[in-house]
Design a protein around this motif. Structure first.
Motif, mmCIF file in Angstrom:
data_model
loop_
_atom_site.group_PDB
_atom_site.id
_atom_site.type_symbol
_atom_site.label_atom_id
_atom_site.label_comp_id
_atom_site.label_asym_id
_atom_site.label_seq_id
_atom_site.Cartn_x
_atom_site.Cartn_y
_atom_site.Cartn_z
ATOM 1 N N ALA A 213 -52.708 11.971 -55.093
ATOM 2 C CA ALA A 213 -53.439 13.182 -55.491
ATOM 3 C C ALA A 213 -53.334 14.266 -54.426
ATOM 4 O O ALA A 213 -53.092 15.442 -54.736
ATOM 5 C CB ALA A 213 -54.903 12.830 -55.749
ATOM 6 N N SER A 214 -53.506 13.894 -53.171
ATOM 7 C CA SER A 214 -53.435 14.898 -52.102
ATOM 8 C C SER A 214 -52.022 15.457 -51.966
ATOM 9 O O SER A 214 -51.847 16.656 -51.705
ATOM 10 C CB SER A 214 -53.898 14.296 -50.774
ATOM 11 O OG SER A 214 -53.064 13.239 -50.358
ATOM 12 N N THR A 215 -51.017 14.610 -52.180
ATOM 13 C CA THR A 215 -49.633 15.087 -52.115
ATOM 14 C C THR A 215 -49.373 16.156 -53.164
ATOM 15 O O THR A 215 -48.717 17.170 -52.891
ATOM 16 C CB THR A 215 -48.664 13.909 -52.295
ATOM 17 O OG1 THR A 215 -48.762 13.042 -51.166
ATOM 18 C CG2 THR A 215 -47.233 14.378 -52.434
ATOM 19 N N LEU A 216 -49.884 15.959 -54.360
ATOM 20 C CA LEU A 216 -49.689 16.945 -55.431
ATOM 21 C C LEU A 216 -50.359 18.272 -55.089
ATOM 22 O O LEU A 216 -49.773 19.345 -55.259
ATOM 23 C CB LEU A 216 -50.243 16.404 -56.750
ATOM 24 C CG LEU A 216 -49.506 15.216 -57.373
ATOM 25 C CD1 LEU A 216 -50.235 14.752 -58.627
ATOM 26 C CD2 LEU A 216 -48.064 15.595 -57.711
ATOM 27 N N VAL A 217 -51.594 18.218 -54.596
ATOM 28 C CA VAL A 217 -52.319 19.456 -54.306
ATOM 29 C C VAL A 217 -51.711 20.168 -53.100
ATOM 30 O O VAL A 217 -51.501 21.387 -53.124
ATOM 31 C CB VAL A 217 -53.817 19.169 -54.076
ATOM 32 C CG1 VAL A 217 -54.553 20.462 -53.699
ATOM 33 C CG2 VAL A 217 -54.442 18.574 -55.336
ATOM 34 N N SER A 220 -48.394 21.744 -53.929
ATOM 35 C CA SER A 220 -48.484 22.924 -54.798
ATOM 36 C C SER A 220 -48.515 24.233 -54.019
ATOM 37 O O SER A 220 -48.369 25.303 -54.598
ATOM 38 C CB SER A 220 -49.735 22.819 -55.683
ATOM 39 O OG SER A 220 -50.924 23.046 -54.941
ATOM 40 N N ALA A 278 -58.754 20.219 -56.499
ATOM 41 C CA ALA A 278 -57.726 20.274 -57.543
ATOM 42 C C ALA A 278 -58.016 21.393 -58.534
ATOM 43 O O ALA A 278 -57.109 22.125 -58.952
ATOM 44 C CB ALA A 278 -57.641 18.923 -58.253
ATOM 45 N N SER A 339 -47.147 14.278 -48.442
ATOM 46 C CA SER A 339 -47.228 15.719 -48.656
ATOM 47 C C SER A 339 -46.052 16.443 -48.016
ATOM 48 O O SER A 339 -45.543 17.425 -48.568
ATOM 49 C CB SER A 339 -48.550 16.260 -48.102
ATOM 50 O OG SER A 339 -48.664 16.005 -46.723
ATOM 51 N N CYS A 369 -51.589 20.567 -59.759
ATOM 52 C CA CYS A 369 -53.022 20.372 -59.507
ATOM 53 C C CYS A 369 -53.717 19.805 -60.744
ATOM 54 O O CYS A 369 -54.667 19.021 -60.619
ATOM 55 C CB CYS A 369 -53.665 21.701 -59.099
ATOM 56 S SG CYS A 369 -53.078 22.336 -57.517
ATOM 57 N N ALA A 372 -53.135 16.225 -60.709
ATOM 58 C CA ALA A 372 -53.930 15.583 -59.662
ATOM 59 C C ALA A 372 -55.386 15.396 -60.068
ATOM 60 O O ALA A 372 -56.065 14.497 -59.548
ATOM 61 C CB ALA A 372 -53.862 16.413 -58.378
ATOM 62 N N PHE A 375 -56.618 11.935 -61.244
ATOM 63 C CA PHE A 375 -56.530 10.968 -60.146
ATOM 64 C C PHE A 375 -57.676 11.172 -59.165
ATOM 65 O O PHE A 375 -58.223 10.210 -58.626
ATOM 66 C CB PHE A 375 -55.177 11.096 -59.448
ATOM 67 C CG PHE A 375 -54.033 10.587 -60.259
ATOM 68 C CD1 PHE A 375 -53.693 9.236 -60.239
ATOM 69 C CD2 PHE A 375 -53.300 11.437 -61.075
ATOM 70 C CE1 PHE A 375 -52.643 8.756 -61.000
ATOM 71 C CE2 PHE A 375 -52.243 10.967 -61.839
ATOM 72 C CZ PHE A 375 -51.914 9.617 -61.810
ATOM 73 N N ALA A 376 -58.035 12.443 -58.940
ATOM 74 C CA ALA A 376 -59.198 12.712 -58.098
ATOM 75 C C ALA A 376 -60.473 12.199 -58.766
ATOM 76 O O ALA A 376 -61.364 11.655 -58.108
ATOM 77 C CB ALA A 376 -59.304 14.211 -57.828
#
Length: 385
Positions: A213-217, A220, A278, A339, A369, A372, A375-376
């Motif tokens: 989740a953090s990698t996606l945000v 972005s 997100a 990330s 986001c 994500a 998942f968050a």
């Protein structure tokens, strides 16, 4: 007399991030003064990025296995400082490439190991004075800006040696601050035990979800970091206004790290903070893709405090309770690797996206986001820890 933990960590982080701020914006110009062409500069920067992605996890794993996080941190900072000074006497593409890669390899694990030490120190059961990671990280963000401003005042287009000396001096200061830190003592663990700890870390579903989740945000942000200034400039926004917009994001980052973020974590918990980050990313990139209105841009730029700083605080709080201290540096390095890898890939792709769709390139970032968000919602723990 031992220096209180918050002061020792603030000294370390300020020195490290001032070093980053003093040099990182100016490396392309420095290499240009060494008579390198655009392709050669791009090759050095890209290979250095790949080197950091590999070196960070490997050195962090080694530090955990040896149980000497402070020693490895000090060693890496010292090697990075020496490599910076070596650049003053380096000439020719291959020599510059070699020295730049040595520094990149030494710098890569520094923040992961520092975060591992500080998060371990900030654990709820830590016996001592109150310690809040956000204060430390907020001071670091402010130091990065001050380091950049200091270098900007000292360098000239033809002589950038001042940035080398600033970078090296701050890294030496970080080396000197490392022995002051509260951290784990040296320990010796068998290889099989180290492997079992690593497998247990990777086996934690919440840890994997947090990284995803953090990698996606974080990823972005790629289009914004690469092309926001170009888009704003093409829309006729003045350089002073662009500076204001960029400064808004930095100020918001510092304020969330030091003030708003810890309060939001206490109020909404780790899950709520991740969801908020997100959701802020969805709003921020959607608006950025639709308009170049100065008013609207000035309203969304402070969301950087949520899309980066608040999410980082939530992840640090989560790792402080989920991850064993014996593999803390490894966990931090894996968190940074995810990330970093996605950001590198998306930065490469952002050129084609922006060339084809202009502002529309921000919409895939909003989609990241959106992905994500569940998942968050389901992956982060429902509570303050």
């Amino acid at each position: 007399m031992r220096i209180p933990a918050p002061i020792a960590y603030i000294a370390l982080y300020v020195a490290l991030y001032a070093a980053f701020g003093a040099a990182s914006p100016f490396w392309p110009i420095f290499f240009e003064t060494r008579a390198l062409g655009a392709q050669q500069i791009g090759l050095i920067l890209s290979v250095a990025m790949l080197t950091r992605l590999v070196s960070g996890p490997l050195v962090a794993i080694l530090a955990d296995r040896l149980g000497t996080l402070r020693l490895v941190l000090a060693g890496c900072a010292a090697v990075a400082a020496a490599a910076a000074v070596a650049l003053l006497w380096a000439h020719g593409f291959w020599v510059l490439l070699l020295v730049a890669l040595v520094q990149a390899a030494a710098l890569a694990p520094i923040t992961s190991i520092a975060d591992a030490l500080s998060v371990n120190t900030a654990r709820p059961l830590f016996a001592g004075s109150p310690f809040e990671y956000g204060w430390i990280r907020g001071a670091a963000s402010a130091a990065f800006v001050l380091g950049t401003l200091a270098a900007g005042q000292l360098v000239t287009p033809t002589d950038l040696s001042a940035l080398i000396w600033l970078n090296a001096s701050f890294l030496i200061a970080a080396t000197g601050a490392t022995p002051l830190l509260v951290g784990q003592a040296r320990s010796h663990r068998s290889p099989s035990f180290a492997v079992s700890e690593f497998k247990a870390l990777i086996g934690m579903s919440q840890f994997r979800v947090m990284i995803f989740a953090s990698t996606l945000v974080y990823g972005s942000h790629a289009v914004h970091d690469a092309f926001a200034v170009i888009r704003w400039s093409e829309a006729g926004i003045s350089t002073s206004a662009i500076s204001f917009l960029w400064s808004e994001a930095v100020v918001a980052e510092v304020l969330v790290f030091m003030l708003a973020g810890p309060a939001l974590l206490e109020r909404f918990g780790v899950r709520g903070a991740a969801i908020l980050a997100a959701a802020a990313g969805i709003i921020r990139w959607s608006v950025a893709g639709m308009t170049t209105s100065m008013l609207l841009l000035s309203l969304i730029q402070p969301l950087h405090g949520l899309t980066f700083a608040l999410l980082h605080l939530a992840c640090m709080r989560m790792m402080g309770t989920l991850v064993a201290a014996s593999v803390a540096a490894t966990a931090q390095a894996l968190y940074a690797f995810g990330s970093g890898l996605l950001t590198a890939v998306l930065t490469f792709l952002s050129g084609a996206l922006y060339a084809s769709y202009a502002g529309g390139a921000f919409f895939p970032m909003a989609a990241l986001c959106l992905v994500a968000l569940p998942f968050a919602w389901f992956g982060f723990p429902n509570g303050r820890e």
